[in-house]
Design a protein around this motif. Structure first.
Motif, PDB file in Angstrom:
ATOM      1  N   ILE A  88      43.723  82.281  25.783  1.00 37.33           N
ATOM      2  CA  ILE A  88      42.909  83.223  25.985  1.00 37.33           C
ATOM      3  C   ILE A  88      43.544  84.388  26.590  1.00 37.33           C
ATOM      4  CG2 ILE A  88      40.659  83.574  27.555  1.00 37.33           C
ATOM      5  CD1 ILE A  88      40.420  81.293  25.391  1.00 37.33           C
ATOM      6  N   ARG A  89      43.383  85.418  25.912  1.00 42.21           N
ATOM      7  CA  ARG A  89      44.112  86.771  25.947  1.00 42.21           C
ATOM      8  C   ARG A  89      43.231  87.380  27.457  1.00 42.21           C
ATOM      9  NH1 ARG A  89      42.302  90.030  22.011  1.00 42.21           N
ATOM     10  NH2 ARG A  89      40.993  88.167  21.098  1.00 42.21           N
ATOM     11  N   ILE A 149      34.937  84.637  25.159  1.00 41.17           N
ATOM     12  CA  ILE A 149      35.567  83.565  25.413  1.00 41.17           C
ATOM     13  C   ILE A 149      34.895  82.535  25.102  1.00 41.17           C
ATOM     14  CG2 ILE A 149      36.357  81.823  27.385  1.00 41.17           C
ATOM     15  CD1 ILE A 149      37.430  84.158  28.947  1.00 41.17           C
ATOM     16  N   TYR A 150      33.666  82.347  25.243  1.00 43.13           N
ATOM     17  CA  TYR A 150      32.688  81.036  24.809  1.00 43.13           C
ATOM     18  C   TYR A 150      32.859  81.046  23.188  1.00 43.13           C
ATOM     19  CZ  TYR A 150      30.211  81.100  29.171  1.00 43.13           C
ATOM     20  OH  TYR A 150      29.736  80.874  30.343  1.00 43.13           O
ATOM     21  N   ASP A 160      26.495  74.967  24.969  1.00 43.32           N
ATOM     22  CA  ASP A 160      27.060  74.052  25.561  1.00 43.32           C
ATOM     23  C   ASP A 160      28.119  74.803  26.726  1.00 43.32           C
ATOM     24  OD1 ASP A 160      25.657  72.418  24.141  1.00 43.32           O
ATOM     25  OD2 ASP A 160      27.390  71.414  23.281  1.00 43.32           O
ATOM     26  N   PHE A 161      28.827  75.834  26.437  1.00 44.78           N
ATOM     27  CA  PHE A 161      29.705  76.367  27.403  1.00 44.78           C
ATOM     28  C   PHE A 161      28.861  77.184  28.277  1.00 44.78           C
ATOM     29  CE2 PHE A 161      32.622  75.204  24.089  1.00 44.78           C
ATOM     30  CZ  PHE A 161      33.676  74.919  24.706  1.00 44.78           C
ATOM     31  N   LYS A 162      27.753  77.913  27.728  1.00 47.72           N
ATOM     32  CA  LYS A 162      26.964  78.635  28.827  1.00 47.72           C
ATOM     33  C   LYS A 162      26.236  77.599  29.810  1.00 47.72           C
ATOM     34  CE  LYS A 162      25.765  82.392  25.598  1.00 47.72           C
ATOM     35  NZ  LYS A 162      24.622  83.190  24.927  1.00 47.72           N
ATOM     36  N   LYS A 163      25.710  76.742  29.301  1.00 47.40           N
ATOM     37  CA  LYS A 163      25.219  75.644  30.338  1.00 47.40           C
ATOM     38  C   LYS A 163      26.255  75.159  31.354  1.00 47.40           C
ATOM     39  CE  LYS A 163      22.450  71.167  30.108  1.00 47.40           C
ATOM     40  NZ  LYS A 163      21.941  70.179  29.406  1.00 47.40           N
ATOM     41  N   ALA A 164      27.454  74.755  30.689  1.00 46.52           N
ATOM     42  CA  ALA A 164      28.479  74.284  31.444  1.00 46.52           C
ATOM     43  C   ALA A 164      29.081  75.341  32.907  1.00 46.52           C
ATOM     44  CB  ALA A 164      29.689  73.660  30.849  1.00 46.52           C
ATOM     45  N   ALA A 165      28.567  76.455  32.718  1.00 50.09           N
ATOM     46  CA  ALA A 165      29.143  77.712  33.400  1.00 50.09           C
ATOM     47  C   ALA A 165      28.263  77.414  34.610  1.00 50.09           C
ATOM     48  CB  ALA A 165      29.125  78.924  32.503  1.00 50.09           C
ATOM     49  N   ARG A 166      27.061  77.031  34.266  1.00 49.33           N
ATOM     50  CA  ARG A 166      26.170  77.103  35.488  1.00 49.33           C
ATOM     51  C   ARG A 166      26.320  75.560  36.361  1.00 49.33           C
ATOM     52  NH1 ARG A 166      22.668  79.139  31.264  1.00 49.33           N
ATOM     53  NH2 ARG A 166      21.965  76.926  31.085  1.00 49.33           N
ATOM     54  N   ALA A 167      27.313  74.704  35.766  1.00 46.32           N
ATOM     55  CA  ALA A 167      27.507  73.404  36.691  1.00 46.32           C
ATOM     56  C   ALA A 167      28.411  73.828  37.842  1.00 46.32           C
ATOM     57  CB  ALA A 167      27.710  72.465  35.591  1.00 46.32           C
ATOM     58  N   ASP A 168      28.878  72.612  38.286  1.00 45.36           N
ATOM     59  CA  ASP A 168      29.877  72.761  39.196  1.00 45.36           C
ATOM     60  C   ASP A 168      31.464  72.781  38.535  1.00 45.36           C
ATOM     61  OD1 ASP A 168      31.523  72.811  41.395  1.00 45.36           O
ATOM     62  OD2 ASP A 168      31.047  70.720  42.090  1.00 45.36           O
ATOM     63  N   ILE A 169      31.820  73.790  38.529  1.00 48.99           N
ATOM     64  CA  ILE A 169      33.397  74.256  37.669  1.00 48.99           C
ATOM     65  C   ILE A 169      34.198  74.475  38.920  1.00 48.99           C
ATOM     66  CG2 ILE A 169      32.139  74.229  35.528  1.00 48.99           C
ATOM     67  CD1 ILE A 169      32.412  77.276  35.668  1.00 48.99           C
TER      68      ILE A 169
END
Length: 379
Positions: free
Chosen positions: A156-157, A165-166, A179-188
């Protein structure tokens, strides 16, 4: 006379007894020979029995010792397919036991012995590997070569927007962007000052991404790398000394990343930003990169129409910093934001974008000359 005759008879009688005695002696000798032969046969038989017993004990002892000394091992390349994963920090013994549990090798000891014989105990690396059931330990060790890992190495540059990035993560994993957009709203693991927003905190680096990782796990890896960097540079402590919050420093770093033609220019660009924010309260930040981000457009120079945008990211229209990072900065940009160069510059222009040449000035009149130079180079 009778006496003489008796004597003669006596002489003859002993001769006859002597002949009989010899016969008995011969018979006695034959009996003794037979007994000796029987004794020898019995002894030989006993020896054979003993040797047989000892031989049997030796065989079973050898078999037992062999089973102890030489562990069970399959032969050949195995069959079918099974995916195994070597965990971070796993020892050779851990890996051997895992392979036995998965049915890849016949015994953990056989694999440990194979590693020792090959001298590759330190070559086992974390990751997923395609293996087969019922493999010889030596064959299993061959497939665990790091070059056979089921991993995508994705770089990832620095300076990419989260939307880009997604897309790259989706291409690398085959998982939908949504799926990545949804994951970004989770506890990361985002720091509290990120306010739940991933932009600016998806740290640019090279990642090994397994097909088994979920989008949430992948994004967590990226945030973890950001947090490691933030700890290393003491982001919150250094920001406080500069009179800013940690989030504001990342906003500044993202602008530095987007506006700089080279890593060497970054501390100077950071100084221009600080000078505009603090030295001249009547001066707006005026960065084209923030305007383009607010419009979801790309380019190095905003048009007159772009500058009419009402987005809060239009730093030509509004004072101060935009509401959030405009990209995901790397180490150099963050370091520059924390340690700007010394200087009184208020303007800079990347006069030759192809060669990354940027010039700095503290005079508005000089700035317009630099703009003209930029326009000549980019007709």
């Amino acid at each position: 006379m009778d006496i003489l005759l008796g004597a003669e008879d006596d002489d003859g009688s002993p001769r006859r007894r002597t002949s009989g005695s010899r016969t008995q002696q011969r018979r006695s000798r034959r009996r003794r020979k037979k007994q000796r032969r029987k004794g020898r046969v019995a002894t030989l038989f006993a020896v054979v029995i003993i040797i047989g017993v000892l031989g049997g004990l030796g065989y079973f002892g050898f078999t037992w010792a062999r089973s102890v000394m030489i562990p069970k091992d399959y032969s050949g390349e195995g069959r079918g397919e099974v995916v195994v994963e070597i965990e971070e920090g796993a020892s050779a013994t851990d890996v051997a036991q895992m392979l036995e549990d998965e049915g890849v090798v016949a015994s953990a000891r056989a694999f440990v012995n194979a590693i020792g014989a090959a001298g590759k105990s330190s070559s086992l690396q974390p990751g997923q590997y395609e293996m087969r059931k019922g493999m010889s330990a030596a064959s299993a060790l061959t497939l665990l070569d790091p070059k056979n890992r089921m991993l995508n190495r994705l770089t990832i540059r620095e300076g990419l927007r989260l939307s880009k990035i997604y897309e790259e993560l989706s291409t690398a994993t085959g998982k939908p962007v949504e799926d990545f957009k949804k994951a970004a709203r989770a506890d990361i693991g985002l720091p509290s000052y990120a306010k739940g927003r991933l932009e600016g905190f998806a740290f640019p680096a090279t990642y090994e991404i397994s097909s088994k990782l979920t989008p949430q796990q992948i994004l967590t890896k990226m945030v973890d790398r950001f947090n490691q960097t933030a700890d290393r540079v003491d982001l919150e402590g250094q920001a406080k000394q500069l009179g800013f919050t940690a989030k504001q420093i990342i906003v500044i770093a993202s602008i530095v990343q987007a506006e700089s033609g080279s890593a060497e220019d970054m501390p100077k660009v950071a100084r221009v930003i600080y000078n505009r924010l603090t030295s001249n309260p009547q001066m707006k930040l005026g960065m084209d990169s923030t305007v383009m981000y607010g419009l979801n457009k790309y380019g190095i120079a905003a048009s007159h129409a772009d500058l009419e945008s009402t987005s809060r990211y239009n730093t030509y229209k509004y004072f101060g910093l935009p509401p959030g990072p405009i990209a995901n900065p790397g180490d150099h940009a963050i370091e520059a934001a924390l340690h700007p160069a010394d200087g009184n510059w208020l303007y800079f222009v990347t006069v030759d974008p192809k060669r990354g040449i940027t010039k700095f000035t503290d005079k508005e009149s000089e700035f317009w000359k630099l703009r003209d130079e930029f326009n000549r180079n980019n007709k």
